[in-house]
Each structure stands twice: as C-alpha cells, then as structure tokens.
Design a protein around this motif. Structure first.
Motif, short mmCIF file in Angstrom:
data_model
loop_
_atom_site.label_atom_id
_atom_site.label_comp_id
_atom_site.label_asym_id
_atom_site.label_seq_id
_atom_site.Cartn_x
_atom_site.Cartn_y
_atom_site.Cartn_z
N GLY A 118 94.00 0.74 108.49
CA GLY A 118 93.02 0.24 109.45
C GLY A 118 93.63 -0.55 110.59
N ASN A 119 94.76 -1.20 110.33
CA ASN A 119 95.40 -1.99 111.39
C ASN A 119 96.29 -1.16 112.31
OD1 ASN A 119 97.51 -1.41 109.67
ND2 ASN A 119 98.24 -3.50 109.47
N GLY A 120 96.39 0.15 112.01
CA GLY A 120 97.20 1.03 112.84
C GLY A 120 98.54 1.41 112.24
N TYR A 121 98.89 0.85 111.08
CA TYR A 121 100.17 1.14 110.46
C TYR A 121 100.30 2.62 110.12
CZ TYR A 121 103.88 1.14 106.92
OH TYR A 121 105.02 1.42 106.21
N LYS A 122 101.46 3.20 110.49
CA LYS A 122 101.72 4.61 110.20
C LYS A 122 103.11 4.75 109.58
CE LYS A 122 100.10 7.76 113.00
NZ LYS A 122 99.88 8.63 114.18
N SER A 123 103.19 5.51 108.52
CA SER A 123 104.45 5.79 107.85
C SER A 123 104.15 6.77 106.72
CB SER A 123 105.08 4.50 107.30
OG SER A 123 106.33 4.75 106.72
N LEU A 124 105.15 7.51 106.32
CA LEU A 124 105.02 8.40 105.15
C LEU A 124 105.79 7.76 104.01
CD1 LEU A 124 104.26 11.08 103.75
CD2 LEU A 124 106.30 12.10 104.80
N HIS A 125 105.08 7.41 102.93
CA HIS A 125 105.69 6.74 101.78
C HIS A 125 105.76 7.72 100.60
CE1 HIS A 125 104.60 2.34 103.03
NE2 HIS A 125 105.02 3.06 104.05
N ALA A 126 106.88 7.72 99.92
CA ALA A 126 107.02 8.53 98.72
C ALA A 126 107.75 7.71 97.66
CB ALA A 126 107.79 9.81 99.00
N ILE A 127 107.20 7.71 96.45
CA ILE A 127 107.92 7.15 95.30
C ILE A 127 108.56 8.32 94.57
CG2 ILE A 127 107.78 5.78 93.20
CD1 ILE A 127 107.03 4.23 95.70
N VAL A 128 109.88 8.32 94.54
CA VAL A 128 110.60 9.40 93.86
C VAL A 128 111.38 8.82 92.70
CG1 VAL A 128 110.77 10.72 96.01
CG2 VAL A 128 112.68 9.25 95.32
N GLU A 129 111.60 9.64 91.71
CA GLU A 129 112.45 9.25 90.57
C GLU A 129 113.73 10.05 90.62
OE1 GLU A 129 109.73 7.66 86.85
OE2 GLU A 129 110.51 9.69 86.82
N VAL A 130 114.85 9.37 90.39
CA VAL A 130 116.15 10.02 90.36
C VAL A 130 116.86 9.62 89.08
CG1 VAL A 130 117.22 8.14 91.67
CG2 VAL A 130 118.27 10.41 91.68
N PRO A 131 117.52 10.55 88.40
CA PRO A 131 118.23 10.18 87.17
C PRO A 131 119.52 9.44 87.46
CG PRO A 131 118.55 12.50 87.64
CD PRO A 131 117.60 11.99 88.67
N VAL A 132 119.75 8.38 86.71
CA VAL A 132 121.00 7.63 86.77
C VAL A 132 121.65 7.72 85.39
CG1 VAL A 132 122.03 5.34 87.01
CG2 VAL A 132 120.22 6.06 88.59
N TYR A 133 122.89 8.16 85.35
CA TYR A 133 123.56 8.39 84.07
C TYR A 133 124.45 7.20 83.73
CZ TYR A 133 121.72 13.07 84.54
OH TYR A 133 120.85 14.13 84.68
N LEU A 134 123.96 6.39 82.80
CA LEU A 134 124.69 5.21 82.34
C LEU A 134 125.44 5.52 81.06
CD1 LEU A 134 121.82 2.60 82.88
CD2 LEU A 134 123.66 3.19 84.47
N SER A 135 126.25 4.58 80.61
CA SER A 135 126.99 4.79 79.37
C SER A 135 126.05 4.91 78.18
CB SER A 135 127.97 3.64 79.15
OG SER A 135 127.27 2.40 79.05
N THR A 136 124.84 4.33 78.30
CA THR A 136 123.85 4.38 77.21
C THR A 136 122.95 5.60 77.32
OG1 THR A 136 122.44 2.95 78.56
CG2 THR A 136 123.82 1.89 76.89
N GLY A 137 123.13 6.40 78.38
CA GLY A 137 122.30 7.59 78.56
C GLY A 137 121.60 7.58 79.91
N PRO A 138 120.87 8.64 80.22
CA PRO A 138 120.21 8.74 81.52
C PRO A 138 118.98 7.83 81.62
CG PRO A 138 119.66 10.65 80.18
CD PRO A 138 120.68 9.85 79.41
N VAL A 139 118.75 7.30 82.81
CA VAL A 139 117.58 6.48 83.10
C VAL A 139 116.94 7.02 84.37
CG1 VAL A 139 116.72 4.17 83.66
CG2 VAL A 139 118.65 4.44 82.07
N ALA A 140 115.62 7.24 84.34
CA ALA A 140 114.90 7.68 85.53
C ALA A 140 114.50 6.45 86.34
CB ALA A 140 113.66 8.49 85.14
#
Length: 210
Positions: A118-140
């Motif tokens: 409503g105030n005029g703000y414009k942007s495209l927002h995306a929440i993405v998940e990416v895998p991170v591979y740690l010594s304890t296993g993958p974490v999204a």
C-alpha cells in the motif's frame, strides 16, 4: 552463558553457509553474463545474516518461542541476499534462473512488483532452501532472496531512512510524498524498459504465477 553463546554461533553458522551457497550460484550467473553475453542484468548484490541482537528483537516482536527449532520454523529471513537489477524483466528472469536449479527448493514467493504494498513498496521476494553439507549431515537452510530494480532499491532505501528517523511515526505528508515517489519510480522503470526493449527488440517478461 558461554555454552548458550556457542550454540547461538553454531546456529547462525548454518545460515552463513547457506548464504554462501546462494551467493556462489548468483556469482556464477553474474560471471557468465559478464563474460559470455552482451548484457549483464545484475547491477549489485548485497547480503547479510541477522545479528544476534536483530534476531532477538524480531523473536520478541513476533512473540515466537525463543528456541532454535522455533526460530528456524518461524523466521525465514535470518539469511538474506538482495539482487539489484537493471529492469523489471531481469528480476523475473533471474528468479527463474536461480530457482530452476536442481538443489534449490522454493518455499514461498511474494511478488510485490505485480502487487505492490500500500505504501508503494515494490520487490520480488523468494524464500528458497539450499542444502548445506556439514560433518553431521545435510541441513536445508532457508535464505530470503530479494530482486529489485535500481529505482525500487533507491526508493526502499529512502523509505527505510525516513522510518528510522521518525521511529516509524512518519508524518502523513511524508507518507504521501513517498507514495508519489514510488509511482514515479515505477513509471521510470516502465519507460526505461520500453527503451531497452526497443533497442534490443526483446519481448516483455510476464509476471510469475504464485
């Protein structure tokens, strides 16, 4: 207290690693456009991981249980990256190029370009998940990615400074002026994109379907 601090640092490290993964992907796209194409749509890239103070303030403001599983579940912008692009079509093009990669999962999209706030703000927002591979296993790891034109980013930066100066109690006449400035920025974006298409004979890029 030392143990809690160490846990907090480890928690934020996951987001730093996730941010690095997304930064690398965007850096590859940027270098490809720079060296292999006649046009680079990425003007600027900035990123951050929320500070402990900023994260604690948001947890308190939203009334979230201050446990790591709860924060992970309810706050998706701990890590964030912003792409400033030349034209509106570039925002959608880069969104597609990033999110179509096999190891990227799209959790949420908010298209404030197609439907501005409503105030005029414009942007495209995306929440993405990416895998991170740690010594304890993958974490999204979730990372918020924002796509803005130069005009949108300039407007958002000014709006942030005004809200900060007035402690979010902005006078009505300034809010009206901000909305007018947002409309002017949108008109400039449209005009510049028409010129760009005329020079390069490129078709307009449709908004994404959410």
């Amino acid at each position: 207290m030392r143990a809690l601090r160490d846990q907090f640092q480890r928690f934020l490290l996951e987001y730093q690693f996730g941010l690095k993964e997304v930064e690398t992907k965007i850096g590859i796209l940027r270098d490809e456009f720079l060296h292999m194409h006649d046009y680079n749509p990425i003007e600027h890239v900035s990123s951050r991981v929320k500070t402990p103070d900023s994260l604690a303030e948001k947890v308190a403001r939203k009334g979230i249980d201050p446990s790591f599983p709860s924060i992970r579940r309810h706050i998706t912008d701990v890590a964030g990256i912003r792409l400033t692009v030349s034209f509106v079509a570039d925002a959608y093009r880069l969104f597609d190029l990033l999110t179509q990669q096999a190891d990227i999962t799209v959790r949420e999209v908010k298209d404030y370009i197609a439907e501005p706030k409503g105030n005029g703000y414009k942007s495209l927002h995306a929440i993405v998940e990416v895998p991170v591979y740690l010594s304890t296993g993958p974490v999204a790891v979730p990372v918020e990615v924002q796509f803005r034109t130069i005009a949108m980013d300039f407007w958002a930066s000014l709006e942030h400074k005004i809200y900060y100066k007035f402690d979010r109690q902005v006078p009505t006449h300034l809010l009206d002026s901000l909305k007018e400035a947002a409309d002017t920025a949108a008109e400039l974006d449209a005009r510049m994109e028409r010129l760009h298409r005329e020079v390069h004979a490129t078709p307009p890029f449709p908004a994404i379907e959410i």
